[in-house]
Design a protein around this motif. Sequence first.
Motif: not given
Length: 174
Positions: A51-54, A61-66, A79-82, A107-112
């Motif tokens: 990824p160029d950007l996360t 839980r998403t921050r720890e996963t990432w 990384t941008v925390y959104e 882009v890598l999107l870490v979500g729910h």
Amino acid sequence: MSVDTSRTIIVLRHAKADWPSVPDHERPLADRGRKDAPNSGRWLAVAGVVPDLTLCSTAARTRETWKLFAHELPERPRTVYEDRLYEAAPGQLIEVLHELPEEVRTVLLVGHNPGVQGLAEIVSGDSEGDALARLRASGFPTSAVALIDFAGPWKGLEPGVGRLRAFYTPKDGA
């Protein structure tokens, strides 16, 4: 960049979370989540997708996963925390992706869930092999990763324009 520029969205659902007596936003990962997140990161590293950007939800839980996932990658992207990714519906996730700068190709999107599953299903018009059928059947479990390719500008991301290249779940690596 031209309008037919190829792009990749890596959709990662957070790893298995614990249920202590804390607000939902602050829930930490369970032991299984701490094991599964690095395995999913290794899968992506082997797949050779960088990824160029996360974009990561601000939930614990998403921050720890990432953090655990990123440790397995050959290089860590910016990384941008959104805040808007926390409990976001698929349409809200698409709106966030529409705002990406055109120089971002992957882009890598870490979500729910259910937002990440909905995003992957809605955007993917077809898939490699049975990837889309497996995604629909599995319900996008924790630590699952979907790779979705599409051509065009980020503002052109809409239902059905993508192709689900791959879908990984922790059970695939077991």
